[in-house]
Design a protein around this motif. Structure first.
Motif, PDB file in Angstrom:
ATOM      1  N   ASP A  97      -2.346  11.868   7.641  1.00 24.56           N
ATOM      2  CA  ASP A  97      -3.006  11.213   8.457  1.00 24.56           C
ATOM      3  C   ASP A  97      -3.103   9.754   8.096  1.00 24.56           C
ATOM      4  O   ASP A  97      -2.720   8.706   8.829  1.00 24.56           O
ATOM      5  CB  ASP A  97      -4.324  11.615   8.992  1.00 24.56           C
ATOM      6  CG  ASP A  97      -4.461  13.071   9.589  1.00 24.56           C
ATOM      7  OD1 ASP A  97      -3.269  13.247  10.049  1.00 24.56           O
ATOM      8  OD2 ASP A  97      -5.413  13.563   9.436  1.00 24.56           O
ATOM      9  N   GLY A  98      -3.427   9.614   6.763  1.00 25.42           N
ATOM     10  CA  GLY A  98      -3.320   8.195   6.182  1.00 25.42           C
ATOM     11  C   GLY A  98      -1.929   7.382   6.115  1.00 25.42           C
ATOM     12  O   GLY A  98      -2.046   6.292   6.647  1.00 25.42           O
ATOM     13  N   ARG A  99      -0.992   8.221   6.028  1.00 26.01           N
ATOM     14  CA  ARG A  99       0.334   7.842   6.005  1.00 26.01           C
ATOM     15  C   ARG A  99       0.720   7.573   7.412  1.00 26.01           C
ATOM     16  O   ARG A  99       1.545   6.527   7.705  1.00 26.01           O
ATOM     17  CB  ARG A  99       1.343   8.497   5.219  1.00 26.01           C
ATOM     18  CG  ARG A  99       1.449   8.533   3.964  1.00 26.01           C
ATOM     19  CD  ARG A  99       2.518   9.317   3.347  1.00 26.01           C
ATOM     20  NE  ARG A  99       2.435  10.796   3.796  1.00 26.01           N
ATOM     21  CZ  ARG A  99       1.853  11.716   3.109  1.00 26.01           C
ATOM     22  NH1 ARG A  99       1.295  11.450   1.785  1.00 26.01           N
ATOM     23  NH2 ARG A  99       1.730  12.932   3.325  1.00 26.01           N
ATOM     24  N   LYS A 100       0.370   8.255   8.267  1.00 29.50           N
ATOM     25  CA  LYS A 100       0.736   8.059   9.700  1.00 29.50           C
ATOM     26  C   LYS A 100       0.179   6.584  10.263  1.00 29.50           C
ATOM     27  O   LYS A 100       0.828   5.912  11.041  1.00 29.50           O
ATOM     28  CB  LYS A 100       0.324   9.295  10.623  1.00 29.50           C
ATOM     29  CG  LYS A 100       1.434  10.500  10.538  1.00 29.50           C
ATOM     30  CD  LYS A 100       0.763  11.518  11.409  1.00 29.50           C
ATOM     31  CE  LYS A 100       1.562  12.724  11.118  1.00 29.50           C
ATOM     32  NZ  LYS A 100       1.259  14.028  11.829  1.00 29.50           N
ATOM     33  N   SER A 101      -1.127   6.825   9.866  1.00 24.91           N
ATOM     34  CA  SER A 101      -1.882   5.594  10.401  1.00 24.91           C
ATOM     35  C   SER A 101      -1.323   3.935   9.841  1.00 24.91           C
ATOM     36  O   SER A 101      -1.062   3.054  10.471  1.00 24.91           O
ATOM     37  CB  SER A 101      -3.331   5.573  10.002  1.00 24.91           C
ATOM     38  OG  SER A 101      -3.847   6.633  10.645  1.00 24.91           O
ATOM     39  N   GLN A 160       2.291  -0.744  10.527  1.00 28.44           N
ATOM     40  CA  GLN A 160       3.159  -1.507  10.079  1.00 28.44           C
ATOM     41  C   GLN A 160       4.240  -1.475  11.374  1.00 28.44           C
ATOM     42  O   GLN A 160       4.603  -3.049  11.739  1.00 28.44           O
ATOM     43  CB  GLN A 160       3.984  -0.773   9.020  1.00 28.44           C
ATOM     44  CG  GLN A 160       5.255  -1.418   8.534  1.00 28.44           C
ATOM     45  CD  GLN A 160       6.162  -0.791   7.658  1.00 28.44           C
ATOM     46  OE1 GLN A 160       5.755   0.326   7.132  1.00 28.44           O
ATOM     47  NE2 GLN A 160       7.034  -1.533   6.972  1.00 28.44           N
ATOM     48  N   SER A 161       4.072  -0.653  12.170  1.00 27.96           N
ATOM     49  CA  SER A 161       5.177  -0.667  13.397  1.00 27.96           C
ATOM     50  C   SER A 161       4.349  -1.677  14.305  1.00 27.96           C
ATOM     51  O   SER A 161       5.142  -2.708  15.093  1.00 27.96           O
ATOM     52  CB  SER A 161       5.317   0.432  13.966  1.00 27.96           C
ATOM     53  OG  SER A 161       3.937   1.138  14.735  1.00 27.96           O
ATOM     54  N   GLN A 162       3.188  -1.748  14.704  1.00 29.60           N
ATOM     55  CA  GLN A 162       2.587  -2.570  15.398  1.00 29.60           C
ATOM     56  C   GLN A 162       2.549  -4.023  15.009  1.00 29.60           C
ATOM     57  O   GLN A 162       2.857  -5.098  15.869  1.00 29.60           O
ATOM     58  CB  GLN A 162       1.220  -2.064  15.543  1.00 29.60           C
ATOM     59  CG  GLN A 162       1.006  -0.937  16.568  1.00 29.60           C
ATOM     60  CD  GLN A 162       1.725  -1.111  18.002  1.00 29.60           C
ATOM     61  OE1 GLN A 162       1.421  -2.204  18.538  1.00 29.60           O
ATOM     62  NE2 GLN A 162       2.508  -0.039  18.475  1.00 29.60           N
ATOM     63  N   SER A 163       2.593  -4.222  13.613  1.00 29.09           N
ATOM     64  CA  SER A 163       2.663  -5.728  13.042  1.00 29.09           C
ATOM     65  C   SER A 163       3.896  -6.253  13.475  1.00 29.09           C
ATOM     66  O   SER A 163       4.182  -7.213  13.559  1.00 29.09           O
ATOM     67  CB  SER A 163       2.206  -5.671  11.558  1.00 29.09           C
ATOM     68  OG  SER A 163       3.259  -4.848  10.903  1.00 29.09           O
ATOM     69  N   GLU A 164       4.943  -5.375  13.156  1.00 33.59           N
ATOM     70  CA  GLU A 164       6.430  -5.771  13.376  1.00 33.59           C
ATOM     71  C   GLU A 164       6.730  -6.152  14.776  1.00 33.59           C
ATOM     72  O   GLU A 164       7.284  -6.999  15.109  1.00 33.59           O
ATOM     73  CB  GLU A 164       7.329  -4.659  13.164  1.00 33.59           C
ATOM     74  CG  GLU A 164       7.468  -4.404  11.381  1.00 33.59           C
ATOM     75  CD  GLU A 164       8.067  -3.219  11.099  1.00 33.59           C
ATOM     76  OE1 GLU A 164       8.647  -2.579  12.300  1.00 33.59           O
ATOM     77  OE2 GLU A 164       8.617  -3.064   9.894  1.00 33.59           O
ATOM     78  N   LEU A 183       0.997  -1.100   0.052  1.00 30.35           N
ATOM     79  CA  LEU A 183       0.000   0.066  -0.159  1.00 30.35           C
ATOM     80  C   LEU A 183       0.767   1.178  -0.088  1.00 30.35           C
ATOM     81  O   LEU A 183       0.509   2.273  -0.736  1.00 30.35           O
ATOM     82  CB  LEU A 183      -0.909  -0.176   1.189  1.00 30.35           C
ATOM     83  CG  LEU A 183      -1.960  -1.021   1.267  1.00 30.35           C
ATOM     84  CD1 LEU A 183      -3.025  -0.970   2.452  1.00 30.35           C
ATOM     85  CD2 LEU A 183      -3.208  -0.716   0.137  1.00 30.35           C
ATOM     86  N   ARG A 184       2.038   1.125   0.718  1.00 27.45           N
ATOM     87  CA  ARG A 184       2.857   2.487   0.750  1.00 27.45           C
ATOM     88  C   ARG A 184       3.386   2.757  -0.510  1.00 27.45           C
ATOM     89  O   ARG A 184       3.708   3.917  -0.783  1.00 27.45           O
ATOM     90  CB  ARG A 184       3.886   2.319   1.908  1.00 27.45           C
ATOM     91  CG  ARG A 184       3.143   2.281   3.402  1.00 27.45           C
ATOM     92  CD  ARG A 184       4.441   2.072   4.255  1.00 27.45           C
ATOM     93  NE  ARG A 184       5.153   2.941   4.192  1.00 27.45           N
ATOM     94  CZ  ARG A 184       6.392   3.272   4.893  1.00 27.45           C
ATOM     95  NH1 ARG A 184       6.590   2.209   5.815  1.00 27.45           N
ATOM     96  NH2 ARG A 184       7.204   4.371   5.274  1.00 27.45           N
TER      97      ARG A 184
END
Length: 497
Positions: free
Chosen positions: A307-311, A316-320, A298-299
């Motif tokens: 805001d979409g990019r931050k979300s 991604q960070s939480q999945s990692e 998606l990126r």
């Protein structure tokens, strides 16, 4: 875990402190003391009784000898003292008999018969003793130059006093023989009873020793984790409820059966939980990989608002982070199952250098130092897992300390040849109550140490599990201004094969 052997080591047994003696020793000593008291009482009563009997016999003989001396030695008052009969000449006086006539304040005639029937004169000192005797029919004991005598002084109708005495030597010799006989017999009896009592008490106390041996063996078993085979039991000879000790042994066996059942149930529950964690972790890896892949796609292919990019970055960070947690849980599950290690020769010194260099890049605001030996130190182990151990320890020091903290990593050999790796920082330290559970899973104390990065609480659990799988151990010591994690691994000569 505190063991009976540990208590034994810390308890100093002193012979001056009866509370530290063995129970069988105290029982034997108490029995011996009671026997000594009984023998002493019996000896005193026997001696007193025999002395009374001997005195009565001697007094009867003395009364007879005194009667003969008085009958023979009496003379009218108008007889001059020099012409009065000598009481020592009376018939029937045996060897050792003493007779004397006292006229006024002088001894007119005195002497004793020796073993050969001859007359032996008394000394002036003996005569003074005779002059001081009480008048009457009461016998008294006195010491003369020829030995101890039992004497009686009887007044005649003419004013004279006739003294008669018999030696106490035979009585004293008999009593001395009696005393020695009682002492020797008592000592022999005490020795025999002491030996027999020791044997009997040791046999009687053997069931208690068996109970203590079982309790000691159980106390040394690692009951806190893992599968435990609690096969130790009190033997049937010491576990029948018909006696006091047997009742204790029977109750102990019942308790051990209950504990064994509880441990088996706990192990089954742990096995189910571990299997569930392993299965869940394995199953979660695929969707987490997909989430990370689609996030990257998606990126790269779609346009988003700020805001979409931050979300999306947050996803991604939480999945990692979730992937890291799943990998840690899966590794712990594999370690719990005891899966074999990929053992090779590992250059521990080079491994530490590489891991510290990686942390320098991630945390340049910390001061990273190395203390390495002149010669490389190698161990037998799984290089990947040992690298994770070092990465977790250094990451732990980085996450839980402030900027500018100095972290020193050292490698050395101990006196027994074990490889020792230490990670020391001068941060705020770890609370003492948290140190006891710091290696537990999901244990976190971020409020105590001022790091800013969140953790799962599994890093140090992984460190301990990997080190134990390599046959080593890890310890932590901490106070404000100094925290040190020290892990020991077997050397090349004693390591894994």
């Amino acid at each position: 875990m505190t063991t009976l052997s540990g208590v034994a080591k810390t308890t100093h047994r002193s012979w001056l402190n009866p509370s530290t003696w063995h129970l069988r020793t105290r029982l034997v000593l108490v029995a011996m003391v009671l026997l000594v008291a009984i023998c002493g009482a019996v000896g005193l009563v026997s001696y007193a009784s025999m002395d009374l009997v001997f005195n009565k016999q001697l007094d009867m003989q003395l009364a007879q000898a005194s009667g003969r001396a008085n009958v023979f030695g009496r003379a009218p008052s108008n007889f001059p003292s020099s012409g009065r009969p000598d009481p020592l000449e009376a018939r029937g006086q045996g060897a050792g008999t003493l007779n004397a006539r006292i006229s006024g304040t002088t001894v007119s005639s005195s002497g004793l018969i020796d073993a050969g029937g001859n007359r032996v004169a008394l000394s002036s000192t003996d005569q003074q003793v005779l002059l001081s005797l009480p008048r009457g029919n009461l016998p008294v004991d006195r010491s003369l130059s020829n030995g101890d005598y039992r004497l009686v002084a009887v007044e005649t109708p003419y004013g004279d006093v006739i003294v008669t005495g018999l030696p106490l030597a035979d009585k004293q010799s008999t009593e001395a023989s009696l005393v020695w006989t009682m002492v020797l017999v008592s000592l022999g009896g005490l020795v025999l009873i002491g030996l027999a009592g020791t044997v009997v008490i040791r046999r009687t106390m053997r069931p208690l020793e068996q109970l203590a041996d079982v309790a000691t063996k159980v106390s040394r078993l690692p009951l806190d984790a893992g599968e435990v085979a609690l096969g130790v039991r009190v033997p049937p000879s010491a576990a029948h409820p018909g006696t006091e000790v047997g009742s204790v042994g029977y109750a102990l066996n019942q308790m051990l059966d209950n504990v064994a059942n509880a441990l088996e149930a706990r192990q089954q529950s742990e096995t189910k939980v571990r299997q569930f964690v392993a299965d869940a972790s394995h199953e979660l890896r695929t969707p987490l990989t997909a989430i990370r892949g689609y996030t990257e796609l998606l990126r790269m292919t779609e346009s988003f608002t700020d805001d979409g990019r931050k979300s999306l970055a947050r996803v991604q960070s939480q999945s990692e982070r979730m992937t890291t947690l799943v990998e840690d849980l899966l590794l712990l599950a594999r370690l719990d199952e005891g899966q074999p290690l990929h053992v090779t020769d590992v250059d521990l010194t080079q491994l530490v250098i590489e891991t510290v260099n990686d942390e320098k890049v991630m945390a340049p605001d910390h001061h990273w130092q190395l203390r390495l030996p002149d010669e490389p130190i190698s161990v037998r182990g799984d290089a990947t897992q040992l690298h994770q151990v070092m990465a977790n320890l250094l990451s732990n020091a980085r996450k839980h300390t402030d900027q500018g903290t100095t972290v020193v990593t050292g490698v050395s050999l101990s006196a027994d040849g074990s490889a020792v790796v230490t990670v020391t920082d001068n941060g705020p330290g770890i609370p003492e109550d948290f140190q006891r559970r710091i290696f537990s899973r999901f244990a976190r104390a971020d409020a105590a140490r001022s790091g800013s990065e969140g953790t799962s609480g599994l890093g140090l659990s992984i460190v301990e599990s990997i080190v134990q799988a390599h046959g080593g151990n890890v310890e932590v010591t901490s106070r404000p201004g100094r925290t040190e994690f020290a892990l020991r691994l077997p050397s090349m000569n004693t390591g894994l094969t």
